[in-house]
Enzyme design. Sequence first.
Site: not given
Lengths: 253, 428, 177
Positions: C117, C141-143, C156
């Site tokens: 990502h 960080c963003h799953g 993501p």
Amino acid sequence: MWKPLGAALLGATLLTHAPEVKAAGEADPLMSRSWSFTGIFGRYDQAALQRGLQVFETACATCHGLEFVAFRTLMDLGYTEDEVREFASRFWVEDGPDADGMMFERPADLPDRWPAPWANEVEAALIHGAVPIDLSLITKSRYGGANYVYSLLQGYDDEKTFELDPGNYWNRFYPGNVIGMAPPLFEGLVDFADGTEATVQQMAADVSHFLMWAAEPKLEERKRLGLGVILYTTAMAGIFYAMNRRLWANIKK
Amino acid sequence: MSADTPTPQFRGVLGWIDHRLPVVSLGYNHLVVYPTPKNLNYWWNFGSLAGIMLIIQIVTGIVLAMHYVPHADMAFDSVERIMRDVNYGWLLRYGHAVGASMFFIVVYIHMFRGLYYGSYKAPRELLWMIGVVILILMMATAFTGYVLPWGQMSFWAAVVIINLFGAIPLVGDTIVTWLMGGFAVDNATLQRFFSIHYLLPFTIVAMSFLHLVALHQFGSNNPVGIDLTKKDKINFHPYYTVKDVFGLFVFLTIYALFVFYAPLTFAHIENYEPANALVTPAHIVPDWYFMPFYAILASFTFDISIFGITLMDAKLAGVLAMFAAVLILFFLPWLDTSKVRSATYRPLYRIAFWVFVVVVLLLGYSGSQPAEGAWLLIGQITTFYYFFHFLVLLPLLGKIEKPLPVPESINKPVLPTASAGAQAQPAE
Amino acid sequence: MTTDAEGGGSRRDFLNIVGWTGLGIGAVAFAWPLVHQMNPAADVLALATTRVDISAIAEGMNVTVMWQGRPVWIRHLTEEDIQTANAVDLNDLRDPEPLEARVIQSPWLVQIGICTHLGCVPLGNRSGEPRGDFDGWFCPCHGSHYDIAGRIRRGPAPRNLDVPPHEFVSDTELLIG
């Protein structure tokens, strides 16, 4: 306004020449040799570099380091990657820590830089009496450059005019004539792979050639690019001179 | 193609921008139709060359800073890494190092041109003084930059120059410690020198803009040294753009010869040995462009005293004289009392000018020699003459010299029948 | 007379074109060293390979090694890992890739430990760290959730974890790069 300018330029040229430091007139003027790397088309001689590496490894590397030379760059001397890797593995470098937190020694590899043959300067001084300087930049940090190394290695002629303390040696070309380094070269010290006869003069020339490369590895690239740049700038100067002439031809000053 | 072409109305995107932010017409008025004297000779090329050298130094310097490490333990290594491993690193580094010398050559010629043709005289006094400020900033930049490779000469130059400030009475030692950030030249010194070396060039850029604003207020001086009317001027572009580019390529050829074939000409070999606080090189000398000032410093081997009372010790006297040698340039517009600008019409000043050139070269050469014997004496005599030239000769010459007849315009030759009254015509 | 003037004019035009074009070309050529100096230097390129002794890595164990300044994860896959990974329907994957395509020599899974990502280093390579919903790796960080084969399953990240070029020079030595 032109004549005085000539004098001024001459003066300026004199200014730019760094003054030579002579140690009380003791050292002899250096011997000189015509090197293949001088001049506008100067190139290194690969055979000489390879012989020089052999001399350096045998005669110099036992005391002196070459810290700015990475083993990978020895491929510039015309060796293959495997040959260089094999050469590097003869030297030991410190690495670590390993899984147990210990530093360890391993054979050097391509990315490693040529290690000094001692752990630190204190150890070096204990072994040798003084720290043998690193030779990576010797031809750039001495007046005469390659000629200095070439001369120094042949300056042990025993014409000494005074008694020397033990551990010191007479050298015609060393400032003060007293040097702590024992004569490193003697007839037939190495067996050159290419069959060249290993005279002291030959070995001194080759190792100086090699040390010039070690100090200035980008010399060939520099001189080659310079040729193109200067061709371009002179051609452009000519074109713009012609443009300028035409442009100003009808302007009354 | 006359100089009084009206500013055109810019159309389209350029017009839209120029209406809101007049940079297009600014550039047009000052670089394209800017009225420039027709009669400038090649000595007038050096101003634009200096501008180009400033740009080259800033651009190469910024990219070198991407690889250079300003730490006492790593600076020397990082410079060697630039020379060996960074793509074109050797070119950038040699270009920058030789570039410093080329910059000074260009600027010194530019200044001597100003001296010869009286470009510092009214109404261009501030133009000249801003130029002196630029020279001082350049010197500070060059010195701090020379320290960065952290070789032997770098280190000992920093030691010697910082210790100059020790000559200041009472607070000298405190200032020296403050400058070094310690009790010896060390990492703290190197890091602040790097910071200053990165900062100063941008102040030079700012001063260069002021230099140009002041220049364009009255326009360039010219070899005849008289004020010109519009008919004696010509558009900057293409007449001087082409001429400047021609000069640029001649200059670049010389510059390239040094960078590619003699990159160590201006270097000191001692600087290829890493800094060693225990060993001073046998003979410490600054770069050539500091040499005349260094010689003035070294000339003061004696205390200045009257009736046995020491007024000033040799060290302080030398330091003050060295700074005075630069600062005296600020007063030049008023020290020169002659109304005639160009040396072409000043027979005595012309001689004085060339004597001065030789004196400065001799002064510089004596600075490069060990301060003893004949060279010390020559250094002392030329130091005396340097100040004599500015403080005595220039004020005096304006009074006693009889200038040659100055033409009224560059197109009109001086009439042989011109009366004596016209000869002393002031340059305004 | 007109021809002369025109001839002169076109010669001048030609000269001007050559001159100004040449100046432009020179400026671009001068820019190249300024651009190229930012590319990896010779000493950086020389570190292009990393050799790893894999004899001490037990089944089910992860190690992290550095390659070109990036973390590379080596997992000694268990039999269960392989069965779990192969049981997944490729149609359910955002970046469909069977386990065999990601492994040169079983049971060694070698991948770059950087989330595809935005470049964070996911958790899960050390014991005790959260390993996400698919029992592989999890980027906090963003799953982004990766499975045991390093394939993106949720979140993501656009791609599976990258597999660096590598080869097994012997049974015990892995050469990355």
